[in-house]
Design a protein around this motif. Sequence first.
Motif, PDB file in Angstrom:
ATOM      1  N   GLU A 185       0.645  -1.227   0.072  1.00 22.70           N
ATOM      2  CA  GLU A 185       0.036  -0.019  -0.159  1.00 22.70           C
ATOM      3  C   GLU A 185       0.783   1.172  -0.071  1.00 22.70           C
ATOM      4  OE1 GLU A 185      -2.283  -2.903   2.798  1.00 22.70           O
ATOM      5  OE2 GLU A 185      -0.418  -2.579   1.835  1.00 22.70           O
ATOM      6  N   GLU A 188       2.615   1.843  -3.268  1.00 20.94           N
ATOM      7  CA  GLU A 188       1.649   2.672  -4.292  1.00 20.94           C
ATOM      8  C   GLU A 188       1.526   3.940  -4.336  1.00 20.94           C
ATOM      9  OE1 GLU A 188      -3.048   1.873  -5.751  1.00 20.94           O
ATOM     10  OE2 GLU A 188      -2.353   1.876  -3.725  1.00 20.94           O
ATOM     11  N   THR A 207       1.560  -6.918   2.393  1.00 22.13           N
ATOM     12  CA  THR A 207       0.242  -6.297   2.730  1.00 22.13           C
ATOM     13  C   THR A 207       0.191  -5.685   4.313  1.00 22.13           C
ATOM     14  OG1 THR A 207      -1.067  -8.076   2.669  1.00 22.13           O
ATOM     15  CG2 THR A 207      -0.700  -6.781   0.817  1.00 22.13           C
ATOM     16  N   GLU A 233      -4.400  -3.262   7.138  1.00 23.98           N
ATOM     17  CA  GLU A 233      -5.661  -2.630   6.327  1.00 23.98           C
ATOM     18  C   GLU A 233      -6.429  -3.842   5.565  1.00 23.98           C
ATOM     19  OE1 GLU A 233      -4.627   0.563   3.884  1.00 23.98           O
ATOM     20  OE2 GLU A 233      -4.134   1.827   5.843  1.00 23.98           O
ATOM     21  N   LEU A 269      -6.332  -5.509   2.824  1.00 20.05           N
ATOM     22  CA  LEU A 269      -7.061  -5.216   1.461  1.00 20.05           C
ATOM     23  C   LEU A 269      -7.686  -6.499   0.906  1.00 20.05           C
ATOM     24  CD1 LEU A 269      -4.504  -3.047  -0.349  1.00 20.05           C
ATOM     25  CD2 LEU A 269      -6.718  -2.455   0.891  1.00 20.05           C
ATOM     26  N   PRO A 270      -8.856  -6.608   0.374  1.00 20.91           N
ATOM     27  CA  PRO A 270      -9.260  -7.723  -0.504  1.00 20.91           C
ATOM     28  C   PRO A 270      -8.211  -8.226  -1.417  1.00 20.91           C
ATOM     29  CG  PRO A 270     -10.808  -5.993  -0.211  1.00 20.91           C
ATOM     30  CD  PRO A 270     -10.041  -5.467   0.143  1.00 20.91           C
ATOM     31  N   ASN A 274      -8.110  -5.896  -4.666  1.00 24.51           N
ATOM     32  CA  ASN A 274      -7.612  -4.581  -4.540  1.00 24.51           C
ATOM     33  C   ASN A 274      -5.858  -4.914  -4.607  1.00 24.51           C
ATOM     34  OD1 ASN A 274      -9.907  -4.252  -2.957  1.00 24.51           O
ATOM     35  ND2 ASN A 274      -9.438  -2.169  -3.448  1.00 24.51           N
ATOM     36  N   VAL A 275      -5.212  -5.898  -3.714  1.00 22.93           N
ATOM     37  CA  VAL A 275      -3.905  -6.237  -4.114  1.00 22.93           C
ATOM     38  C   VAL A 275      -3.459  -6.570  -5.296  1.00 22.93           C
ATOM     39  CG1 VAL A 275      -2.472  -7.996  -3.181  1.00 22.93           C
ATOM     40  CG2 VAL A 275      -3.922  -7.472  -1.583  1.00 22.93           C
ATOM     41  N   GLN A 305      -5.279 -14.028  -1.738  1.00 31.60           N
ATOM     42  CA  GLN A 305      -4.152 -13.070  -2.057  1.00 31.60           C
ATOM     43  C   GLN A 305      -2.858 -13.813  -2.784  1.00 31.60           C
ATOM     44  OE1 GLN A 305      -1.127 -10.446   0.447  1.00 31.60           O
ATOM     45  NE2 GLN A 305      -3.403 -10.392   0.742  1.00 31.60           N
TER      46      GLN A 305
END
Length: 349
Positions: free
Chosen positions: A215, A218, A242, A245, A247-248, A251-252, A297
């Motif tokens: 994250e 990014e 990751t 947070e 992330l689903p 999103n990853v 993931q």
Amino acid sequence: MKHDLARPPKAKPGDHIAVLSPSFAAPGAFPEIHEQGLRRLTELTGLVPIEYPTTRQLGATPQARAADLNAAFADPRIRAILAVVGGDDQITVIPHLDAEAARADPKPFLGTSDNTNLHNWLWSHGIASFYGGSSQVHLGPGPAVDDIHASSLRAALLTGETLEITDPGESEDIGLDWADPRALHHFGDREPTEPWSWHGPRRTITGTTWGGCLEVTEQILAAGRFPFPADALDGNVLLLETSEELLPAHNVGRIVRTLGERGLLAAVDAVLVARPPVSDFTHQPSPTERADLRAQQRDTVVETVTRYNPQAVICVGVPFGHTRPQWILPHGGPVTVDGTERRITADYR
């Protein structure tokens, strides 16, 4: 394009180590955890922790936090720097840092999560560091410091040895609430780990590492703070992990796809993907659901990396980043990913 990095000299017992809060000043909110962490840091390394004005100052400005970092870089008595924890806004600290001070006297920097910003900044200015370490997460809480964390901490700060990165056999996503007095003496709920998942060709790669928290990576790319062509990572080992947070997987996958479109996935020769956290204080899936979330993931990252680089050696499940027990890994230092023997070794010089 080869990107040369200075590898800071090691500290020695009795030296001073700066303990700073470049992001969230957790010691200001949870001083007992912090103070136990400092005692354990000295017990494990013989180093003398030195705090700075914002180490315990909640809400300190980016300029004030940067001033502490600059002072630590410039002080010849400070021989290493440890971030207490991650946070959310370190990206606003980076513009106020003094690169000349850091380059004039490189010293080992350890931190994880939001400190990906600092690792990238140091890397951009030619200085290697170590991804991992957090006094508030890995030194202060629990009955003791995990063995793999202690050994990689000493290697990063003191000894510079080469270590095999192994699976500790258990893992926790999150410990006890730091406000809970039990957090000083108890780990969080730990469960058995799954075997690491290997993908790609059976070949051995030794490369310099770059990466960190996905994250934050990014944000770094969006802010234009990877000012190099993608071939600056030619032959490197990419570190991906990751955060809490949660992330689903889709999103990853989007963020990893961005790395692919930027040309970074095609440049590297190997990718290490950390065991991801999939639960927190308010979201507690069942063991079966947790395993499924990790698998989702894993599959998304592997499919995306392979699409851009089918020759990359990929290992998923490595205990670094937002997990405990945690290995501290070189950032800008050599790691060997052996896809034949299914082993990983890290050089902490």
